[in-house]
Design an enzyme around this catalytic site. Structure first.
Site, PDB file in Angstrom:
ATOM      1  N   GLN A 179       0.817  -1.231   0.000  1.00 53.11           N
ATOM      2  CA  GLN A 179       0.000   0.000   0.000  1.00 53.11           C
ATOM      3  C   GLN A 179       0.845   1.273   0.000  1.00 53.11           C
ATOM      4  O   GLN A 179       0.302   2.374   0.010  1.00 53.11           O
ATOM      5  CB  GLN A 179      -0.972   0.001   1.189  1.00 53.11           C
ATOM      6  CG  GLN A 179      -1.975  -1.145   1.200  1.00 53.11           C
ATOM      7  CD  GLN A 179      -3.034  -1.052   0.080  1.00 53.11           C
ATOM      8  OE1 GLN A 179      -3.163  -0.042  -0.599  1.00 53.11           O
ATOM      9  NE2 GLN A 179      -3.786  -2.125  -0.096  1.00 53.11           N
ATOM     10  N   SER A 199       2.626  -5.425  -5.225  1.00 54.59           N
ATOM     11  CA  SER A 199       1.584  -6.087  -6.015  1.00 54.59           C
ATOM     12  C   SER A 199       1.255  -5.242  -7.241  1.00 54.59           C
ATOM     13  O   SER A 199       1.200  -4.011  -7.163  1.00 54.59           O
ATOM     14  CB  SER A 199       0.330  -6.234  -5.138  1.00 54.59           C
ATOM     15  OG  SER A 199      -0.739  -6.737  -5.905  1.00 54.59           O
ATOM     16  N   GLY A 200       0.990  -5.908  -8.369  1.00 58.13           N
ATOM     17  CA  GLY A 200       0.684  -5.182  -9.607  1.00 58.13           C
ATOM     18  C   GLY A 200      -0.669  -4.495  -9.594  1.00 58.13           C
ATOM     19  O   GLY A 200      -0.792  -3.328  -9.967  1.00 58.13           O
ATOM     20  N   CYS A 322     -10.516  -7.792   1.902  1.00 57.98           N
ATOM     21  CA  CYS A 322     -10.114  -9.168   2.208  1.00 57.98           C
ATOM     22  C   CYS A 322     -10.927  -9.764   3.343  1.00 57.98           C
ATOM     23  O   CYS A 322     -10.956 -10.967   3.515  1.00 57.98           O
ATOM     24  CB  CYS A 322      -8.646  -9.224   2.569  1.00 57.98           C
ATOM     25  SG  CYS A 322      -7.639  -8.426   1.341  1.00 57.98           S
TER      26      CYS A 322
HETATM   27  N1  PMP Z   1      -0.580  -6.975   1.493  1.00 60.72           N
HETATM   28  C1  PMP Z   1      -1.374  -5.904   1.566  1.00 60.72           C
HETATM   29  C2  PMP Z   1      -1.057  -4.818   2.554  1.00 60.72           C
HETATM   30  C3  PMP Z   1      -2.489  -5.796   0.735  1.00 60.72           C
HETATM   31  O1  PMP Z   1      -3.276  -4.727   0.831  1.00 60.72           O
HETATM   32  C4  PMP Z   1      -2.751  -6.841  -0.179  1.00 60.72           C
HETATM   33  C5  PMP Z   1      -3.974  -6.798  -1.082  1.00 60.72           C
HETATM   34  N2  PMP Z   1      -5.185  -6.605  -0.396  1.00 60.72           N
HETATM   35  C6  PMP Z   1      -1.888  -7.943  -0.232  1.00 60.72           C
HETATM   36  C7  PMP Z   1      -0.807  -7.975   0.630  1.00 60.72           C
HETATM   37  C8  PMP Z   1      -2.116  -9.094  -1.164  1.00 60.72           C
HETATM   38  O2  PMP Z   1      -1.850  -8.708  -2.486  1.00 60.72           O
HETATM   39  P1  PMP Z   1      -2.326  -9.586  -3.730  1.00 60.72           P
HETATM   40  O3  PMP Z   1      -3.770  -9.274  -3.933  1.00 60.72           O
HETATM   41  O4  PMP Z   1      -1.473  -9.092  -4.867  1.00 60.72           O
HETATM   42  O5  PMP Z   1      -2.075 -11.007  -3.419  1.00 60.72           O
END
Ligand code: PMP
Length: 379
Positions: A179, A199-200, A322
Protein backbone atom coordinates in the site's frame (compact mmCIF):
# COMPACT_ATOMS: atom_id res chain seq x y z
CA UNK A 1 -19.26 5.91 -11.15
CA UNK A 2 -17.08 7.09 -8.28
CA UNK A 3 -14.47 4.49 -7.48
CA UNK A 4 -13.09 4.85 -3.95
CA UNK A 5 -11.81 1.31 -3.44
CA UNK A 6 -8.30 1.76 -4.80
CA UNK A 7 -6.67 -0.05 -1.86
CA UNK A 8 -8.58 -3.18 -2.94
CA UNK A 9 -7.58 -2.86 -6.57
CA UNK A 10 -7.08 -0.27 -9.29
CA UNK A 11 -8.24 -0.18 -12.90
CA UNK A 12 -5.44 -1.21 -15.28
CA UNK A 13 -3.96 1.86 -16.99
CA UNK A 14 -3.77 2.29 -20.77
CA UNK A 15 -0.02 1.56 -20.76
CA UNK A 16 -0.60 -1.74 -18.92
CA UNK A 17 -3.45 -2.82 -21.19
CA UNK A 18 -1.49 -2.00 -24.35
CA UNK A 19 1.57 -3.81 -22.97
CA UNK A 20 -0.33 -7.00 -22.17
CA UNK A 21 -2.02 -7.01 -25.60
CA UNK A 22 1.36 -6.46 -27.25
CA UNK A 23 2.92 -9.30 -25.25
CA UNK A 24 0.09 -11.67 -26.19
CA UNK A 25 -0.04 -10.70 -29.86
CA UNK A 26 3.59 -10.08 -30.69
CA UNK A 27 5.74 -11.67 -28.02
CA UNK A 28 4.03 -14.92 -27.16
CA UNK A 29 7.23 -16.97 -27.11
CA UNK A 30 8.33 -18.83 -24.01
CA UNK A 31 10.95 -16.61 -22.36
CA UNK A 32 13.10 -19.70 -21.76
CA UNK A 33 13.16 -20.62 -25.46
CA UNK A 34 16.48 -20.01 -27.13
CA UNK A 35 15.06 -18.73 -30.44
CA UNK A 36 14.17 -15.17 -31.30
CA UNK A 37 10.57 -15.35 -30.06
CA UNK A 38 11.79 -16.53 -26.68
CA UNK A 39 14.42 -13.83 -26.52
CA UNK A 40 11.81 -11.21 -27.41
CA UNK A 41 9.60 -12.37 -24.50
CA UNK A 42 12.61 -12.44 -22.17
CA UNK A 43 13.36 -8.83 -23.10
CA UNK A 44 9.91 -7.78 -21.93
CA UNK A 45 10.58 -9.39 -18.56
CA UNK A 46 13.95 -7.66 -18.41
CA UNK A 47 12.27 -4.33 -19.13
CA UNK A 48 9.87 -4.86 -16.22
CA UNK A 49 12.64 -6.00 -13.86
CA UNK A 50 14.46 -2.78 -14.60
CA UNK A 51 11.32 -0.67 -14.16
CA UNK A 52 10.58 -2.30 -10.78
CA UNK A 53 14.20 -2.07 -9.66
CA UNK A 54 14.37 1.62 -10.59
CA UNK A 55 11.11 2.40 -8.77
CA UNK A 56 12.19 0.51 -5.65
CA UNK A 57 15.79 1.71 -5.72
CA UNK A 58 17.38 -1.70 -6.26
CA UNK A 59 18.94 -3.50 -9.21
CA UNK A 60 17.11 -5.71 -11.69
CA UNK A 61 18.67 -9.01 -10.60
CA UNK A 62 17.09 -8.45 -7.18
CA UNK A 63 13.53 -8.68 -8.60
CA UNK A 64 11.50 -11.93 -8.67
CA UNK A 65 8.07 -11.87 -10.28
CA UNK A 66 5.26 -13.73 -8.54
CA UNK A 67 1.50 -14.11 -8.90
CA UNK A 68 0.90 -11.20 -6.49
CA UNK A 69 1.85 -9.89 -3.10
CA UNK A 70 0.28 -12.87 -1.34
CA UNK A 71 2.83 -15.10 -3.02
CA UNK A 72 5.62 -12.54 -2.51
CA UNK A 73 4.87 -12.41 1.22
CA UNK A 74 4.73 -16.20 1.51
CA UNK A 75 7.94 -16.64 -0.50
CA UNK A 76 9.79 -14.11 1.66
CA UNK A 77 8.53 -15.35 5.01
CA UNK A 78 8.96 -19.09 4.48
CA UNK A 79 12.04 -18.66 2.28
CA UNK A 80 13.86 -16.52 4.85
CA UNK A 81 12.74 -18.59 7.84
CA UNK A 82 13.98 -21.76 6.13
CA UNK A 83 17.44 -20.37 5.42
CA UNK A 84 18.02 -18.24 8.49
CA UNK A 85 15.89 -20.01 11.11
CA UNK A 86 17.64 -23.34 11.50
CA UNK A 87 18.91 -22.50 14.97
CA UNK A 88 17.05 -19.26 15.69
CA UNK A 89 13.38 -20.10 16.08
CA UNK A 90 11.83 -16.78 17.06
CA UNK A 91 9.98 -14.74 14.41
CA UNK A 92 8.41 -11.31 14.90
CA UNK A 93 5.56 -9.59 13.09
CA UNK A 94 2.71 -7.21 13.96
CA UNK A 95 -0.91 -7.81 14.87
CA UNK A 96 -2.13 -5.61 11.99
CA UNK A 97 -0.67 -7.46 9.01
CA UNK A 98 -2.56 -8.49 5.88
CA UNK A 99 -3.76 -12.13 6.08
CA UNK A 100 -1.05 -13.16 3.58
CA UNK A 101 1.49 -12.36 6.29
CA UNK A 102 -0.59 -13.19 9.38
CA UNK A 103 -1.54 -16.66 8.06
CA UNK A 104 2.03 -17.41 7.01
CA UNK A 105 3.16 -16.67 10.58
CA UNK A 106 0.38 -18.91 11.90
CA UNK A 107 1.87 -21.68 9.77
CA UNK A 108 5.36 -20.91 11.10
CA UNK A 109 3.93 -21.29 14.59
CA UNK A 110 2.53 -24.71 13.64
CA UNK A 111 5.98 -25.60 12.31
CA UNK A 112 7.48 -24.92 15.73
CA UNK A 113 8.61 -21.29 15.54
CA UNK A 114 7.93 -18.94 18.43
CA UNK A 115 5.80 -16.20 16.88
CA UNK A 116 5.56 -12.75 18.44
CA UNK A 117 2.94 -10.39 16.93
CA UNK A 118 3.45 -6.86 18.23
CA UNK A 119 0.12 -5.20 19.03
CA UNK A 120 -0.69 -1.50 18.78
CA UNK A 121 -0.50 0.27 22.15
CA UNK A 122 -3.40 2.10 23.85
CA UNK A 123 -2.91 5.00 21.41
CA UNK A 124 -3.27 2.64 18.44
CA UNK A 125 0.45 3.02 17.68
CA UNK A 126 3.10 0.41 16.97
CA UNK A 127 6.30 2.15 17.95
CA UNK A 128 9.78 1.38 16.70
CA UNK A 129 10.68 0.69 20.35
CA UNK A 130 7.98 -1.98 20.57
CA UNK A 131 9.20 -3.67 17.38
CA UNK A 132 12.86 -3.51 18.36
CA UNK A 133 12.28 -4.84 21.86
CA UNK A 134 10.34 -7.84 20.48
CA UNK A 135 13.53 -8.95 18.73
CA UNK A 136 16.24 -10.90 20.52
CA UNK A 137 19.33 -12.85 19.56
CA UNK A 138 17.22 -15.91 18.72
CA UNK A 139 15.09 -14.00 16.20
CA UNK A 140 15.65 -14.95 12.57
CA UNK A 141 12.97 -12.83 10.90
CA UNK A 142 10.92 -9.66 11.38
CA UNK A 143 8.10 -8.84 8.98
CA UNK A 144 6.22 -5.55 9.18
CA UNK A 145 3.99 -3.79 6.67
CA UNK A 146 4.65 -0.20 5.71
CA UNK A 147 1.08 1.04 5.28
CA UNK A 148 -1.81 -0.77 6.89
CA UNK A 149 -4.38 -1.63 4.23
CA UNK A 150 -7.42 -1.08 6.48
CA UNK A 151 -6.60 2.23 8.14
CA UNK A 152 -3.67 3.70 6.20
CA UNK A 153 -1.63 3.66 9.42
CA UNK A 154 2.08 4.05 8.64
CA UNK A 155 4.34 1.82 10.67
CA UNK A 156 7.82 3.07 11.67
CA UNK A 157 9.51 0.43 9.52
CA UNK A 158 12.62 2.43 8.61
CA UNK A 159 13.57 3.31 12.18
CA UNK A 160 12.64 -0.14 13.55
CA UNK A 161 14.48 -2.09 10.84
CA UNK A 162 17.58 0.10 10.97
CA UNK A 163 17.84 -0.36 14.73
CA UNK A 164 17.19 -4.09 14.46
CA UNK A 165 19.88 -4.43 11.77
CA UNK A 166 22.37 -2.56 13.97
CA UNK A 167 21.69 -4.69 17.03
CA UNK A 168 21.07 -8.01 15.29
CA UNK A 169 22.74 -7.95 11.85
CA UNK A 170 21.76 -11.60 11.23
CA UNK A 171 18.06 -11.00 11.75
CA UNK A 172 16.28 -10.86 8.39
CA UNK A 173 13.78 -8.08 7.70
CA UNK A 174 10.80 -8.21 5.34
CA UNK A 175 8.37 -5.44 4.50
CA UNK A 176 4.94 -5.75 2.88
CA UNK A 177 5.09 -2.49 0.93
CA UNK A 178 1.92 -3.09 -1.12
CA UNK A 179 0.00 0.00 0.00
CA UNK A 180 3.02 2.29 -0.07
CA UNK A 181 4.48 1.41 -3.46
CA UNK A 182 4.34 4.38 -5.88
CA UNK A 183 2.33 6.26 -3.27
CA UNK A 184 5.03 7.19 -0.78
CA UNK A 185 8.54 8.27 -1.81
CA UNK A 186 10.33 5.40 -0.08
CA UNK A 187 13.18 3.30 -1.48
CA UNK A 188 14.34 -0.11 -0.32
CA UNK A 189 17.65 1.23 1.00
CA UNK A 190 16.00 3.47 3.58
CA UNK A 191 13.73 0.58 4.60
CA UNK A 192 16.75 -1.47 5.76
CA UNK A 193 14.82 -4.50 4.49
CA UNK A 194 16.18 -7.74 3.11
CA UNK A 195 12.99 -8.39 1.14
CA UNK A 196 10.11 -6.17 0.02
CA UNK A 197 6.75 -7.26 -1.45
CA UNK A 198 4.70 -5.32 -3.98
CA UNK A 199 1.58 -6.09 -6.02
CA UNK A 200 0.68 -5.18 -9.61
CA UNK A 201 -3.05 -4.66 -9.32
CA UNK A 202 -2.71 -1.99 -6.66
CA UNK A 203 -0.73 0.17 -9.10
CA UNK A 204 -2.84 -0.02 -12.28
CA UNK A 205 -1.38 -3.30 -13.60
CA UNK A 206 -3.53 -6.43 -13.98
CA UNK A 207 -4.31 -8.85 -11.18
CA UNK A 208 -2.17 -11.96 -10.84
CA UNK A 209 1.26 -10.36 -10.88
CA UNK A 210 3.47 -9.13 -8.07
CA UNK A 211 7.12 -8.94 -7.21
CA UNK A 212 9.51 -9.61 -4.41
CA UNK A 213 12.66 -7.53 -4.16
CA UNK A 214 15.42 -9.53 -2.48
CA UNK A 215 18.57 -7.73 -1.43
CA UNK A 216 21.68 -9.01 -3.21
CA UNK A 217 23.36 -11.72 -1.18
CA UNK A 218 20.24 -12.60 0.82
CA UNK A 219 19.17 -16.21 0.40
CA UNK A 220 15.46 -16.94 0.05
CA UNK A 221 14.57 -20.64 -0.26
CA UNK A 222 12.25 -21.34 -3.21
CA UNK A 223 8.68 -22.52 -2.65
CA UNK A 224 8.10 -23.92 -6.14
CA UNK A 225 10.31 -26.42 -7.87
CA UNK A 226 10.53 -27.15 -11.55
CA UNK A 227 12.27 -25.65 -14.55
CA UNK A 228 14.44 -23.30 -12.52
CA UNK A 229 13.11 -20.04 -13.99
CA UNK A 230 13.97 -16.76 -12.24
CA UNK A 231 17.28 -18.09 -10.92
CA UNK A 232 15.57 -21.13 -9.46
CA UNK A 233 13.61 -18.99 -7.04
CA UNK A 234 10.26 -19.26 -8.71
CA UNK A 235 9.99 -22.05 -11.23
CA UNK A 236 7.26 -21.86 -13.84
CA UNK A 237 6.94 -20.08 -17.17
CA UNK A 238 6.71 -16.38 -16.43
CA UNK A 239 3.37 -14.60 -16.99
CA UNK A 240 4.89 -12.36 -19.65
CA UNK A 241 1.78 -10.27 -20.51
CA UNK A 242 1.07 -9.49 -16.85
CA UNK A 243 4.74 -8.90 -16.03
CA UNK A 244 5.23 -6.57 -19.00
CA UNK A 245 2.03 -4.72 -18.07
CA UNK A 246 3.31 -4.38 -14.48
CA UNK A 247 6.57 -2.88 -15.75
CA UNK A 248 4.73 -0.41 -17.98
CA UNK A 249 2.37 0.64 -15.16
CA UNK A 250 5.31 1.12 -12.81
CA UNK A 251 7.12 3.18 -15.44
CA UNK A 252 3.99 5.31 -15.90
CA UNK A 253 3.59 6.08 -12.20
CA UNK A 254 7.11 6.09 -10.80
CA UNK A 255 7.61 9.83 -11.34
CA UNK A 256 5.81 12.58 -9.39
CA UNK A 257 5.19 10.46 -6.28
CA UNK A 258 5.71 13.43 -3.94
CA UNK A 259 3.44 15.72 -6.00
CA UNK A 260 0.67 13.09 -6.10
CA UNK A 261 1.08 12.57 -2.37
CA UNK A 262 0.67 16.28 -1.69
CA UNK A 263 -2.45 16.34 -3.83
CA UNK A 264 -3.88 13.26 -2.10
CA UNK A 265 -3.20 14.88 1.29
CA UNK A 266 -5.34 17.87 0.30
CA UNK A 267 -8.16 15.61 -0.91
CA UNK A 268 -7.94 13.59 2.31
CA UNK A 269 -8.05 16.73 4.46
CA UNK A 270 -11.15 17.84 2.60
CA UNK A 271 -12.67 14.36 2.89
CA UNK A 272 -12.09 14.22 6.65
CA UNK A 273 -13.90 17.57 7.04
CA UNK A 274 -16.82 16.58 4.81
CA UNK A 275 -17.20 13.10 6.31
CA UNK A 276 -17.07 14.48 9.85
CA UNK A 277 -19.81 16.97 8.92
CA UNK A 278 -21.82 14.04 7.55
CA UNK A 279 -21.59 12.43 11.00
CA UNK A 280 -18.85 9.87 10.44
CA UNK A 281 -16.21 8.95 13.00
CA UNK A 282 -12.77 9.05 11.38
CA UNK A 283 -10.61 6.12 12.46
CA UNK A 284 -7.51 6.97 10.41
CA UNK A 285 -4.85 8.99 12.10
CA UNK A 286 -3.86 12.38 10.75
CA UNK A 287 -0.41 11.15 9.74
CA UNK A 288 -1.76 8.00 8.02
CA UNK A 289 -1.36 7.48 4.29
CA UNK A 290 -3.69 9.99 2.63
CA UNK A 291 -4.78 7.32 0.18
CA UNK A 292 -6.74 5.35 2.82
CA UNK A 293 -9.48 6.76 5.03
CA UNK A 294 -11.16 4.47 7.52
CA UNK A 295 -14.41 5.92 8.84
CA UNK A 296 -17.63 4.77 10.46
CA UNK A 297 -21.24 5.85 10.43
CA UNK A 298 -21.77 4.33 13.84
CA UNK A 299 -24.91 2.24 14.11
CA UNK A 300 -25.07 1.37 10.43
CA UNK A 301 -23.41 -1.88 9.49
CA UNK A 302 -20.51 -1.52 7.04
CA UNK A 303 -22.11 -3.78 4.49
CA UNK A 304 -25.44 -1.98 4.63
CA UNK A 305 -23.68 1.30 3.97
CA UNK A 306 -21.49 -0.19 1.26
CA UNK A 307 -24.56 -1.41 -0.65
CA UNK A 308 -26.41 1.87 -0.13
CA UNK A 309 -23.45 3.69 -1.69
CA UNK A 310 -23.19 1.11 -4.44
CA UNK A 311 -26.78 1.89 -5.45
CA UNK A 312 -25.53 5.45 -6.00
CA UNK A 313 -22.58 4.07 -8.03
CA UNK A 314 -20.07 4.93 -5.33
CA UNK A 315 -17.70 2.09 -4.49
CA UNK A 316 -15.98 1.66 -1.11
CA UNK A 317 -14.94 -1.34 1.02
CA UNK A 318 -16.25 -2.57 4.32
CA UNK A 319 -13.15 -2.53 6.55
CA UNK A 320 -10.98 -4.18 3.94
CA UNK A 321 -11.94 -6.13 0.84
CA UNK A 322 -10.11 -9.17 2.21
CA UNK A 323 -12.25 -9.48 5.32
CA UNK A 324 -15.39 -10.16 3.18
CA UNK A 325 -17.93 -9.36 5.86
CA UNK A 326 -15.96 -11.04 8.63
CA UNK A 327 -15.16 -8.92 11.67
CA UNK A 328 -11.79 -7.31 11.18
CA UNK A 329 -9.20 -8.50 13.70
CA UNK A 330 -6.99 -5.64 12.54
CA UNK A 331 -9.51 -2.91 13.43
CA UNK A 332 -9.98 -4.55 16.84
CA UNK A 333 -6.19 -4.66 17.29
CA UNK A 334 -6.09 -0.93 16.53
CA UNK A 335 -8.41 -0.49 19.51
CA UNK A 336 -11.67 0.27 17.73
CA UNK A 337 -14.77 -0.51 19.78
CA UNK A 338 -16.94 -3.24 18.23
CA UNK A 339 -19.71 -0.77 17.38
CA UNK A 340 -17.25 1.37 15.43
CA UNK A 341 -15.47 -1.56 13.77
CA UNK A 342 -18.81 -3.05 12.67
CA UNK A 343 -19.73 0.23 10.99
CA UNK A 344 -16.37 0.96 9.39
CA UNK A 345 -15.96 1.54 5.71
CA UNK A 346 -12.69 2.10 3.90
CA UNK A 347 -12.56 4.93 1.40
CA UNK A 348 -9.40 4.60 -0.65
CA UNK A 349 -8.41 7.38 -3.01
CA UNK A 350 -7.01 6.99 -6.48
CA UNK A 351 -4.47 9.24 -8.16
CA UNK A 352 -7.35 11.01 -9.91
CA UNK A 353 -9.82 11.35 -7.01
CA UNK A 354 -11.10 14.94 -6.88
CA UNK A 355 -12.78 17.02 -4.21
CA UNK A 356 -16.07 16.82 -6.11
CA UNK A 357 -15.96 13.01 -5.83
CA UNK A 358 -15.75 13.56 -2.08
CA UNK A 359 -18.70 15.97 -2.25
CA UNK A 360 -20.78 13.29 -3.97
CA UNK A 361 -19.72 10.75 -1.33
CA UNK A 362 -20.52 13.11 1.55
CA UNK A 363 -23.95 13.91 0.09
CA UNK A 364 -24.69 10.20 -0.33
CA UNK A 365 -23.58 9.58 3.25
CA UNK A 366 -25.94 12.27 4.51
CA UNK A 367 -28.78 10.55 2.65
CA UNK A 368 -27.65 7.21 4.07
CA UNK A 369 -27.61 8.62 7.56
CA UNK A 370 -31.22 9.82 7.18
CA UNK A 371 -32.68 6.77 5.52
CA UNK A 372 -30.66 3.96 7.14
CA UNK A 373 -30.46 5.08 10.73
CA UNK A 374 -33.99 4.04 11.55
CA UNK A 375 -33.79 0.59 10.05
CA UNK A 376 -30.33 -0.43 11.26
CA UNK A 377 -29.79 1.45 14.50
CA UNK A 378 -33.09 0.28 15.97
CA UNK A 379 -32.06 -3.38 15.88
N1 PMP B 1 -0.58 -6.97 1.49
C1 PMP B 1 -1.37 -5.90 1.57
C2 PMP B 1 -1.06 -4.82 2.55
C3 PMP B 1 -2.49 -5.80 0.74
O1 PMP B 1 -3.28 -4.73 0.83
C4 PMP B 1 -2.75 -6.84 -0.18
C5 PMP B 1 -3.97 -6.80 -1.08
N2 PMP B 1 -5.19 -6.61 -0.40
C6 PMP B 1 -1.89 -7.94 -0.23
C7 PMP B 1 -0.81 -7.97 0.63
C8 PMP B 1 -2.12 -9.09 -1.16
O2 PMP B 1 -1.85 -8.71 -2.49
P1 PMP B 1 -2.33 -9.59 -3.73
O3 PMP B 1 -3.77 -9.27 -3.93
O4 PMP B 1 -1.47 -9.09 -4.87
O5 PMP B 1 -2.07 -11.01 -3.42
Amino acid sequence: MIYLDNAATTPPCREAIDASVFAMNEAFGNPSSLHGLGIQAEKLIDFSKEALARALGGVSKEIVFTSGATESNNLAIFGLAENYGRRKKRVVTTAVEHPSVAEAFKKLSALGYEVVAVKPDQNGEITADALVSAVDKNTCLVSAMYVNNETGYILPVESAFSRIKKQYPDCMTHCDFVQGFLKLPVKVKSLCADAVSVSGHKVHAPKGVGALWIKSGVRVAPATFGGGQQNGLRSGTEAVPAIYAFGKAVEAFSGNIAQRLERAALVKKYAVERLSEAGLVINSKENASPYIISAALVGIKSETLLHFLEAEKIYVSSGSACSKGKKSAVLTAFGLADAVADSTVRISLGFDTEKNDIDSLAEALERASKSLVKSDRGR
